[in-house]
Design a protein around this motif. Structure first.
Motif, PDB file in Angstrom:
ATOM      1  N   ASP A  65       0.819  -1.218   0.000  1.00 27.14           N
ATOM      2  CA  ASP A  65       0.000   0.000   0.000  1.00 27.14           C
ATOM      3  C   ASP A  65       0.851   1.265   0.000  1.00 27.14           C
ATOM      4  O   ASP A  65       2.003   1.259  -0.432  1.00 27.14           O
ATOM      5  N   SER A  66       0.285   2.355   0.533  1.00 27.34           N
ATOM      6  CA  SER A  66       0.926   3.669   0.465  1.00 27.34           C
ATOM      7  C   SER A  66       2.272   3.743   1.179  1.00 27.34           C
ATOM      8  O   SER A  66       3.139   4.528   0.787  1.00 27.34           O
ATOM      9  N   ILE A  67       2.452   2.949   2.214  1.00 24.70           N
ATOM     10  CA  ILE A  67       3.729   2.999   2.932  1.00 24.70           C
ATOM     11  C   ILE A  67       4.864   2.593   2.000  1.00 24.70           C
ATOM     12  O   ILE A  67       5.919   3.229   1.956  1.00 24.70           O
ATOM     13  N   THR A  68       4.645   1.535   1.231  1.00 22.28           N
ATOM     14  CA  THR A  68       5.671   1.074   0.300  1.00 22.28           C
ATOM     15  C   THR A  68       5.834   2.014  -0.884  1.00 22.28           C
ATOM     16  O   THR A  68       6.856   1.985  -1.571  1.00 22.28           O
ATOM     17  N   ARG A  69       4.842   2.884  -1.113  1.00 25.11           N
ATOM     18  CA  ARG A  69       4.953   3.888  -2.169  1.00 25.11           C
ATOM     19  C   ARG A  69       5.604   5.179  -1.672  1.00 25.11           C
ATOM     20  O   ARG A  69       5.812   6.113  -2.438  1.00 25.11           O
ATOM     21  N   GLY A  70       5.939   5.261  -0.376  1.00 21.75           N
ATOM     22  CA  GLY A  70       6.549   6.476   0.167  1.00 21.75           C
ATOM     23  C   GLY A  70       5.587   7.643   0.227  1.00 21.75           C
ATOM     24  O   GLY A  70       6.005   8.813   0.189  1.00 21.75           O
ATOM     25  N   PHE A  71       4.304   7.343   0.363  1.00 22.89           N
ATOM     26  CA  PHE A  71       3.267   8.392   0.356  1.00 22.89           C
ATOM     27  C   PHE A  71       3.501   9.411   1.472  1.00 22.89           C
ATOM     28  O   PHE A  71       3.774   9.061   2.611  1.00 22.89           O
ATOM     29  N   ASP A  72       3.419  10.692   1.108  1.00 25.10           N
ATOM     30  CA  ASP A  72       3.542  11.829   2.031  1.00 25.10           C
ATOM     31  C   ASP A  72       4.925  11.947   2.682  1.00 25.10           C
ATOM     32  O   ASP A  72       5.104  12.688   3.646  1.00 25.10           O
ATOM     33  N   ALA A  73       5.897  11.241   2.159  1.00 22.40           N
ATOM     34  CA  ALA A  73       7.243  11.353   2.722  1.00 22.40           C
ATOM     35  C   ALA A  73       8.012  12.533   2.126  1.00 22.40           C
ATOM     36  O   ALA A  73       8.893  13.097   2.781  1.00 22.40           O
ATOM     37  N   CYS A  74       7.683  12.894   0.873  1.00 23.97           N
ATOM     38  CA  CYS A  74       8.407  13.968   0.182  1.00 23.97           C
ATOM     39  C   CYS A  74       7.541  15.203  -0.075  1.00 23.97           C
ATOM     40  O   CYS A  74       8.061  16.322  -0.149  1.00 23.97           O
ATOM     41  N   ALA A  75       6.257  15.004  -0.258  1.00 17.74           N
ATOM     42  CA  ALA A  75       5.330  16.107  -0.539  1.00 17.74           C
ATOM     43  C   ALA A  75       3.944  15.708  -0.062  1.00 17.74           C
ATOM     44  O   ALA A  75       3.636  14.518   0.063  1.00 17.74           O
ATOM     45  N   VAL A  76       3.100  16.677   0.178  1.00 14.73           N
ATOM     46  CA  VAL A  76       1.780  16.412   0.729  1.00 14.73           C
ATOM     47  C   VAL A  76       0.898  15.670  -0.268  1.00 14.73           C
ATOM     48  O   VAL A  76       0.831  16.027  -1.452  1.00 14.73           O
ATOM     49  N   LEU A  77       0.273  14.609   0.209  1.00 12.96           N
ATOM     50  CA  LEU A  77      -0.685  13.817  -0.559  1.00 12.96           C
ATOM     51  C   LEU A  77      -0.119  13.325  -1.898  1.00 12.96           C
ATOM     52  O   LEU A  77      -0.806  13.321  -2.923  1.00 12.96           O
ATOM     53  N   ALA A  78       1.138  12.884  -1.874  1.00 16.08           N
ATOM     54  CA  ALA A  78       1.773  12.410  -3.109  1.00 16.08           C
ATOM     55  C   ALA A  78       2.680  11.220  -2.804  1.00 16.08           C
ATOM     56  O   ALA A  78       3.303  11.148  -1.744  1.00 16.08           O
ATOM     57  N   ASP A  79       2.747  10.274  -3.765  1.00 13.57           N
ATOM     58  CA  ASP A  79       3.673   9.161  -3.652  1.00 13.57           C
ATOM     59  C   ASP A  79       5.112   9.653  -3.854  1.00 13.57           C
ATOM     60  O   ASP A  79       5.345  10.644  -4.567  1.00 13.57           O
ATOM     61  N   CYS A  80       6.042   8.943  -3.250  1.00 15.73           N
ATOM     62  CA  CYS A  80       7.460   9.266  -3.428  1.00 15.73           C
ATOM     63  C   CYS A  80       8.250   7.953  -3.405  1.00 15.73           C
ATOM     64  O   CYS A  80       8.963   7.650  -2.439  1.00 15.73           O
TER      65      CYS A  80
END
Length: 299
Positions: A65-80
């Motif tokens: 899910d989003s954790i493995t996509r780096g969600f919200d780690a680099c920018a708000v409401l975005a995968d990273c």
């Protein structure tokens, strides 16, 4: 020729039996009766002697899910995805792929099939896409969204969660019988609420619909709110029990033993936008846990 004495015949019989016994053991080891036992075993090693788990797989595919996509780690409401704990290339994270393959090969031999918002029911489809790459290791981190629903009543039933995970594993095994699997436990969502609720910006992001079963009415501490959060936590614990049980049935699967669930995320390990998803530092901590589990010399 002199007839052997009774004692001589007894000794001869014992020696003959011993020789035949040794020959019999060698034959059982995979060679003919006349073949040296050591050479026979070297020519045809026992399947049991080969290690079941390879601590240095040459390729990795990630699902979840989003954790493995780096969600919200680099920018708000975005995968990273470049900071993903599993397949990211950021030196700040030192992802599992980089640790196992090296930076150059990680970019070529790792693939991220995780999808933000995915639940366990989505895992079989992700696995079906991942197996086309024929990875030697598949990482799994899923389950948070099964608990993060509009209400506790809407959470995925434990039986359905189990069936979906078993289907995902069956899909993998049908295509790739020898591929290894690393399974992460679901994080402690109640702890993430406890840490993040101290930040005003984070709570505003939560109101956009982020994990309402746990994060809704973030400041409420009444009995109903406490019961709701405790219900979510117990469901996460039940999901983790399922992940461990299903993984334990597969000799090429390793569960983290609840290490991610037990990890005490602090504000430094949480996104500075939503104070719930892992930050870059949080992703690095997840990579450490995964690497320790994958490279542990056991089983």
């Amino acid at each position: 020729m002199r007839k052997p004495s009774r004692r001589s015949r007894t000794v001869l019989a014992a020696v003959t039996a011993a020789v035949l016994g040794v020959a019999g053991c060698d034959a059982a080891g995979g060679g003919s009766a006349g073949q040296d036992g050591t050479k026979a075993r070297a020519a045809k090693p026992s399947a049991r002697s080969a290690p079941v788990w390879d601590v240095s797989p040459a390729s990795i595919a990630a699902v979840g899910d989003s954790i493995t996509r780096g969600f919200d780690a680099c920018a708000v409401l975005a995968d990273c995805p470049e900071v993903s704990w599993a397949t990211g290339t950021s030196p700040q994270v030192d992802s599992l792929a980089v640790r196992l393959l090296g930076k150059a090969k990680a970019a070529e031999r790792s693939w991220n099939y995780a999808v933000t918002g995915a639940r366990m029911a989505d895992l079989p489809g992700q696995v079906a896409r991942a197996v086309t790459r024929r990875p030697q290791l598949v990482t799994v981190m899923a389950g948070a969204n099964d608990a993060c629903r509009a209400s506790t009543a809407a959470m995925t039933p434990v039986a359905d969660f189990r069936a979906d995970f078993e289907e995902a594993m069956a899909t993998l095994r049908k295509a790739l019988p020898k591929t290894q699997v690393y399974v992460s436990s679901v994080p402690d969502l109640k702890r993430l609420w406890s840490e993040g609720r101290t930040n005003a910006l984070g709570k505003q992001i939560w109101k956009l619909g982020l994990c309402p079963s746990m994060l809704g009415d973030a400041d409420a501490l009444d009995s109903a709110a406490t019961l709701r959060r405790d219900t979510v936590q117990k469901r996460v614990e039940a999901y983790n029990a399922v992940l461990g049980e299903v993984c334990a049935k597969d000799r090429r699967c390793r569960f983290d033993g609840g290490a991610v669930y037990a990890y005490r995320f602090g504000t430094g390990q949480l996104s500075h936008w939503d104070w719930f998803h892992p930050s870059v530092d949080g992703q690095a901590r997840l990579a450490e846990i995964a690497y320790r589990t994958v490279t542990a010399k056991r089983r």
